[in-house]
Motif scaffolding. Structure first.
Motif, PDB file in Angstrom:
ATOM      1  N   ALA A 101       0.749  -1.252  -0.158  1.00  0.00           N
ATOM      2  CA  ALA A 101      -0.032   0.018  -0.099  1.00  0.00           C
ATOM      3  C   ALA A 101       0.798   1.336  -0.144  1.00  0.00           C
ATOM      4  O   ALA A 101       0.504   2.206  -0.739  1.00  0.00           O
ATOM      5  N   LEU A 102       2.057   1.179   0.866  1.00  0.00           N
ATOM      6  CA  LEU A 102       2.725   2.443   0.897  1.00  0.00           C
ATOM      7  C   LEU A 102       3.496   2.531  -0.662  1.00  0.00           C
ATOM      8  O   LEU A 102       3.407   3.953  -0.945  1.00  0.00           O
ATOM      9  N   LEU A 103       3.836   1.520  -1.127  1.00  0.00           N
ATOM     10  CA  LEU A 103       4.594   1.818  -2.489  1.00  0.00           C
ATOM     11  C   LEU A 103       3.513   2.160  -3.568  1.00  0.00           C
ATOM     12  O   LEU A 103       3.841   3.203  -4.209  1.00  0.00           O
ATOM     13  N   GLU A 104       2.455   1.580  -3.418  1.00  0.00           N
ATOM     14  CA  GLU A 104       1.481   2.121  -4.543  1.00  0.00           C
ATOM     15  C   GLU A 104       0.901   3.502  -4.212  1.00  0.00           C
ATOM     16  O   GLU A 104       0.815   4.369  -5.261  1.00  0.00           O
ATOM     17  N   ALA A 105       1.065   4.026  -3.036  1.00  0.00           N
ATOM     18  CA  ALA A 105       0.588   5.418  -2.722  1.00  0.00           C
ATOM     19  C   ALA A 105       1.756   6.329  -3.235  1.00  0.00           C
ATOM     20  O   ALA A 105       1.373   7.495  -3.786  1.00  0.00           O
ATOM     21  N   ILE A 106       3.034   5.912  -2.992  1.00  0.00           N
ATOM     22  CA  ILE A 106       4.031   6.619  -3.325  1.00  0.00           C
ATOM     23  C   ILE A 106       4.090   6.881  -4.768  1.00  0.00           C
ATOM     24  O   ILE A 106       3.888   8.120  -5.412  1.00  0.00           O
ATOM     25  N   ALA A 107       3.756   5.829  -5.519  1.00  0.00           N
ATOM     26  CA  ALA A 107       3.476   5.980  -7.142  1.00  0.00           C
ATOM     27  C   ALA A 107       2.462   6.759  -7.524  1.00  0.00           C
ATOM     28  O   ALA A 107       2.652   7.573  -8.415  1.00  0.00           O
ATOM     29  N   HIS A 108       1.183   6.472  -6.733  1.00  0.00           N
ATOM     30  CA  HIS A 108       0.077   7.513  -7.181  1.00  0.00           C
ATOM     31  C   HIS A 108       0.207   9.020  -6.897  1.00  0.00           C
ATOM     32  O   HIS A 108       0.055   9.936  -7.744  1.00  0.00           O
ATOM     33  N   VAL A 109       0.826   9.400  -5.819  1.00  0.00           N
ATOM     34  CA  VAL A 109       1.097  10.706  -5.344  1.00  0.00           C
ATOM     35  C   VAL A 109       2.184  11.395  -6.301  1.00  0.00           C
ATOM     36  O   VAL A 109       1.962  12.538  -6.655  1.00  0.00           O
ATOM     37  N   LEU A 110       3.299  11.003  -6.324  1.00  0.00           N
ATOM     38  CA  LEU A 110       4.522  11.474  -7.098  1.00  0.00           C
ATOM     39  C   LEU A 110       4.220  11.419  -8.555  1.00  0.00           C
ATOM     40  O   LEU A 110       4.930  12.007  -9.210  1.00  0.00           O
ATOM     41  N   GLY A 111       3.515  10.401  -9.124  1.00  0.00           N
ATOM     42  CA  GLY A 111       3.265  10.328 -10.542  1.00  0.00           C
ATOM     43  C   GLY A 111       4.802  10.347 -11.240  1.00  0.00           C
ATOM     44  O   GLY A 111       5.238   9.028 -10.836  1.00  0.00           O
ATOM     45  N   ASP A 112       4.919  10.942 -12.255  1.00  0.00           N
ATOM     46  CA  ASP A 112       6.064  10.586 -13.124  1.00  0.00           C
ATOM     47  C   ASP A 112       7.287  10.983 -12.325  1.00  0.00           C
ATOM     48  O   ASP A 112       8.485  10.296 -12.565  1.00  0.00           O
ATOM     49  N   GLN A 113       7.177  11.490 -10.997  1.00  0.00           N
ATOM     50  CA  GLN A 113       8.513  11.800 -10.237  1.00  0.00           C
ATOM     51  C   GLN A 113       8.998  10.333  -9.690  1.00  0.00           C
ATOM     52  O   GLN A 113      10.039  10.374  -9.255  1.00  0.00           O
ATOM     53  N   ALA A 114       7.983   9.613  -9.557  1.00  0.00           N
ATOM     54  CA  ALA A 114       8.288   8.105  -8.856  1.00  0.00           C
ATOM     55  C   ALA A 114       9.085   7.544  -9.734  1.00  0.00           C
ATOM     56  O   ALA A 114       8.449   6.337 -10.407  1.00  0.00           O
ATOM     57  N   THR A 115      10.404   7.421 -10.392  1.00  0.00           N
ATOM     58  CA  THR A 115      10.880   6.740 -11.244  1.00  0.00           C
ATOM     59  C   THR A 115      11.293   5.476 -10.717  1.00  0.00           C
ATOM     60  O   THR A 115      11.044   5.058  -9.447  1.00  0.00           O
TER      61      THR A 115
END
Length: 402
Positions: A101-115
């Motif tokens: 859930a944490l990793l999915e949330a990071i990816a969702h909130v940061l969008g393209d910044q989540a390389t």
């Protein structure tokens, strides 16, 4: 295995993003977790509704990122989290759900910044911290199982006695349903409960133990909170004979086996509940240090454990300064107790607290921050300031700085 240098570099570089978006990440993470039937019952829904739990986790993640090169600086925070997890019976199999859930949330909130590099670094960083917590929690579980009267998981207790302390505060004495001994808690610890509340479903709550250690019972003391699902249920429905699921005592806000320095207890409102366990423990010792109680409440009618405080003062066991914020009518004077009108302020604290004491602080968040900052301003060493917060650590100062 230690974290890789690349992971530490990437996590450090993410600090500005966490400062800007950390709360959004944790809010998104909890939304995902609460939709997961395998794990949602582990969380306090009230702390979700008021935002405390997402804020607390956001501050904790930020603190972890800031100390990624030396996480030992966070040992007190990690110990507090581990004790809380043990009370709630968090197990190793729960951690993958949180990590996902944490990793999915990071990816969702940061969008393209989540390389991909950022995501891989946070996957490693989370796994490292999860292993630290799992190992510490297993140590605590094993210690509980090995102790006389100890247990792991949930154990059934019966309400043996109910006592109205004030108009809005009730004490409940709990005895084990199996009639076997219970482990002697460390004064200051709490019990965790798995509650099945009609209309609310499964809820988990922690309540401080307000009695001295014993081998056959515990006592908790609960103040009714406006809109509080669990506290109102206890007040309105829990009676002698009712059964409750309880986990073993937990918590790191504890009185050491021996205390040589003078002791000052600073509390407000229901923050006196763990203090009472400590007071009664010290009162039973033949050799004890000087004990000073500084407590704030609204009126003499809202003062929890008023009779016991006066018994201890009359016996010469303690001295006390009591502050009443909403009354001009003070209780009768008695030896060992000084009553004051108004709130306990940082300036008042300097007039009544010994500089060479050990300080134990418990109460609402604002009270904790004011008192701890006042002690630090008086150059009280950090290691002599011990504190307990009720609920989530939703203030960054209380997460890592005190």
């Amino acid at each position: 295995m230690p974290l890789s240098a690349q992971t530490r570099t990437i996590v450090t570089a993410c600090i500005p993003a966490l400062e800007a978006h950390g709360l959004a990440i944790t809010q998104d993470m909890y939304r995902r977790l609460l939709s997961n039937e395998n794990i949602r019952d582990l969380f306090n829904i009230s702390h979700q509704k008021n935002g405390d739990q997402p804020r607390a986790l956001a501050f904790a993640i930020l603190a972890y990122a800031r100390h990624i090169d030396d996480p030992t600086a966070l040992k007190d925070m990690i110990e507090r989290i581990a004790e809380k997890h043990v009370g709630l019976n968090i197990l190793p199999e729960h951690y993958p759900h949180v990590g996902k859930a944490l990793l999915e949330a990071i990816a969702h909130v940061l969008g393209d910044q989540a390389t991909p590099d950022i995501m891989e670094a946070w996957k490693e960083a989370y796994g490292f911290l999860a292993d630290v917590l799992i190992n510490r929690e297993q140590q605590i579980y094993h210690a509980h199982a090995a102790e006389k009267g100890g247990w792991t998981g949930w154990r059934s207790f019966r309400i043996a006695h109910r006592h109205e302390e004030t108009a809005d505060t009730v004490s409940f004495t709990l005895s084990p349903a199996d009639g076997q001994p219970v482990m002697r808690h460390r004064p200051g610890q709490y019990l965790s409960f798995r509650l099945n509340i009609p209309g609310a479903g499964t809820e988990r709550r922690n309540y401080s133990i307000s009695s001295a250690p014993a081998e056959d019972h515990y006592r908790i003391t609960i103040k009714r909170q406006a809109g509080g699902v669990a506290s109102c249920w206890f007040h309105d429905h829990v009676q002698v004979g009712n059964m409750l699921d309880v986990s073993a005592p937990a918590g790191d806000f504890t009185l050491p086996p021996t205390e040589d320095r003078p002791v000052v207890f600073l509390s407000a409102g229901s923050g006196i509940t763990p203090v009472m366990s400590m007071l009664d423990t010290l009162a039973a010792q033949e050799a004890r240090p000087p004990i000073h109680v500084i407590h704030g409440t609204q009126t003499p009618q809202t003062e929890i454990f008023a009779r016991r405080i006066r018994e201890l003062a009359k016996a010469g066991t303690i001295t006390a300064d009591l502050f009443y914020s909403q009354t001009g009518h003070l209780p009768p004077r008695m030896e060992g107790i000084t009553a004051h009108t108004g709130r306990l302020t940082s300036s008042e604290l300097g007039n009544h607290a010994s500089h060479d004491a050990e300080f134990y602080v418990c109460g609402p968040t604002g009270f904790l921050i004011t008192m701890i900052q006042a002690l630090r301003e008086r150059n009280i060493p950090r290691e002599r300031i011990h504190y307990e917060m009720f609920g989530s650590a939703s203030d960054p100062f209380l997460v890592t700085q005190a």
